[in-house]
Design a protein around this motif. Structure first.
Motif: not given
Length: 98
Positions: A9-11, A14-16, A85-92
């Motif tokens: 849910a938290e992820w 974050a994507k939104a 923050t962690i930018n979502v495009d860094a999450v591969v």
């Protein structure tokens, strides 16, 4: 690569939003992350009995926030901390944890 455990849910939130953050960012100034060999210990210490968890696989070359490896006296080990923050495009990759 570094790793961060969170809930699905938290992820999804974050994507939104386009970025991921945690309460520790406000409280401590950084987001706690792990090296791959540290994930099991993090799950044992902080997520015992919790469900709907995911492991975020973060490419540090794509992070827009600074990250630093720092000593944790409570576990006597060095962990990566993301100072922002962690930018979502860094999450591969996002791996479901059963």
């Amino acid at each position: 690569m570094i790793y961060h455990v969170t809930t699905a849910a938290e992820w999804n939130a974050a994507k939104a939003n386009g970025y991921y953050e945690t309460p520790s960012l406000k409280d401590e100034g950084f987001i706690h992350c792990s090296q791959e060999n540290q994930v099991a210990g993090v799950l044992e210490r902080y997520f015992a009995g919790k469900t709907d968890l995911v492991k975020l696989v973060i490419d540090t070359d794509k992070l827009t926030s600074r990250f630093v490896f720092e000593w944790s006296p409570s576990t006597e080990d060095t962990f990566p901390h993301v100072y922002g923050t962690i930018n979502v495009d860094a999450v591969v990759d996002v791996v479901a944890i059963n």
